[in-house]
Design a protein around this motif. Structure first.
Motif, PDB file in Angstrom:
ATOM      1  N   SER A 113     112.089  23.039  36.209  1.00 30.82           N
ATOM      2  CA  SER A 113     110.802  23.488  35.696  1.00 30.82           C
ATOM      3  C   SER A 113     110.565  22.864  34.323  1.00 30.82           C
ATOM      4  N   PHE A 114     109.446  23.229  33.680  1.00 31.60           N
ATOM      5  CA  PHE A 114     109.151  22.604  32.395  1.00 31.60           C
ATOM      6  C   PHE A 114     108.358  23.541  31.488  1.00 31.60           C
ATOM      7  N   TYR A 115     108.458  23.267  30.185  1.00 29.91           N
ATOM      8  CA  TYR A 115     107.657  23.930  29.157  1.00 29.91           C
ATOM      9  C   TYR A 115     106.749  22.875  28.563  1.00 29.91           C
ATOM     10  N   SER A 116     105.469  23.191  28.395  1.00 26.22           N
ATOM     11  CA  SER A 116     104.487  22.253  27.861  1.00 26.22           C
ATOM     12  C   SER A 116     103.933  22.772  26.543  1.00 26.22           C
ATOM     13  N   TYR A 117     104.093  21.976  25.464  1.00 28.67           N
ATOM     14  CA  TYR A 117     103.499  22.335  24.177  1.00 28.67           C
ATOM     15  C   TYR A 117     101.977  22.408  24.290  1.00 28.67           C
ATOM     16  N   ALA A 118     101.389  21.478  25.067  1.00 27.08           N
ATOM     17  CA  ALA A 118      99.935  21.454  25.206  1.00 27.08           C
ATOM     18  C   ALA A 118      99.435  22.713  25.919  1.00 27.08           C
ATOM     19  N   ASP A 119     100.106  23.091  26.993  1.00 27.15           N
ATOM     20  CA  ASP A 119      99.694  24.278  27.737  1.00 27.15           C
ATOM     21  C   ASP A 119      99.796  25.544  26.892  1.00 27.15           C
ATOM     22  N   GLU A 120     100.746  25.546  25.959  1.00 25.67           N
ATOM     23  CA  GLU A 120     100.951  26.715  25.110  1.00 25.67           C
ATOM     24  C   GLU A 120     100.083  26.669  23.858  1.00 25.67           C
ATOM     25  N   GLY A 121      99.215  25.634  23.755  1.00 29.30           N
ATOM     26  CA  GLY A 121      98.320  25.517  22.595  1.00 29.30           C
ATOM     27  C   GLY A 121      99.033  25.194  21.297  1.00 29.30           C
ATOM     28  N   ARG A 122     100.118  24.434  21.393  1.00 25.60           N
ATOM     29  CA  ARG A 122     100.942  24.177  20.212  1.00 25.60           C
ATOM     30  C   ARG A 122     100.852  22.737  19.732  1.00 25.60           C
ATOM     31  N   LEU A 123      99.818  22.010  20.158  1.00 23.26           N
ATOM     32  CA  LEU A 123      99.612  20.642  19.666  1.00 23.26           C
ATOM     33  C   LEU A 123      98.236  20.527  19.012  1.00 23.26           C
TER      34      LEU A 123
END
Length: 240
Positions: A230-240
């Motif tokens: 699986s993966f964690y996305s900085y963009a999806d979490e609003g962190r970019l």
């Protein structure tokens, strides 16, 4: 011995599979019915090639799979040295053959038929590069370089490290981006521990690379952390 002829020299007919030596049976079955008709154990037996006196290859392959709980994923995690040490009858040649077959399977999953796929989401990026990190025991840091239309120009490995960390040079990332005339960058690295959440060091590195890239009008579009399929996305979490 495998032959393409309907009969053997001197008029002898080929043996039926049931009468053949155990080491020959999987190969003959594959010829007669195709490789998809073979069980996982039989496919592994073909890769291994031969057994030992008193232990046919089919028995050896079954023993190896049983030790891995029937899981090819667990087998793929075993080193060449580990295979030799754990299984009597598996020498360097057999161990390398097993490891090579599993590596071919991994690389096949990596292949992307579209030469310049377009990235529209974090899931697109993971679909393209995620298989590279499958069962990877050490940490690696990669970048995906994108055109103005968000098409993948290239993927580059920036660094390889140990089981807990890898060293990343920001200037090397910027160098690759400038050389390929990339408009955007997606950062990608894995956590062999299986922990998806980013560390404080991951956060610091992301901010540092983003700031350096912005000086050249290059956009860091996302940072994916991959673990356990699986993966964690900085963009999806609003962190970019």
């Amino acid at each position: 011995m495998i032959t393409d002829n309907q009969s053997l020299p001197n008029g002898h007919k080929p043996l039926s599979i049931s009468l053949m030596a155990d080491d020959d049976k999987p190969r003959e079955k594959a010829i007669a019915s195709g490789v998809r008709s073979l069980s996982t154990s039989e496919l592994l037996a073909i890769v291994i090639g031969a057994g030992l006196p008193g232990k046919p290859v089919t028995e050896l392959s079954a023993e190896i799979l049983q030790a891995c709980g029937g899981s090819l994923t667990r087998l793929s995690r075993m080193s060449i040295a580990g295979l030799q040490a754990q299984f009597r009858g598996v020498g360097p040649a057999k161990a390398v053959a097993i490891a090579s077959a599993l590596e071919l399977a991994r690389r096949m999953r990596e292949e992307e038929p579209e030469k310049q796929p377009r990235i529209t989401s974090s899931a697109d990026a993971f679909r393209i590069i995620g298989d590279h990190f499958y069962n990877l025991p050490t940490e690696e840091f990669w970048i995906m370089l994108l055109s103005r239309a968000n098409r993948v120009i290239a993927t580059e490995c920036i660094s390889r490290g140990g089981t807990a960390a890898t060293y990343v040079e920001t200037k090397l990332i910027i160098k690759h981006a400038v050389e390929t005339l990339a408009n955007g960058i997606i950062l990608v690295h894995n956590h062999p521990s299986g922990q998806l959440r980013p560390s404080a060091q991951d956060d610091t590195l992301t901010r540092k690379i983003k700031a350096a890239a912005e000086l050249l009008d290059i956009h860091v579009l996302d940072h994916l952390i991959i673990a356990g399929g699986s993966f964690y996305s900085y963009a999806d979490e609003g962190r970019l």
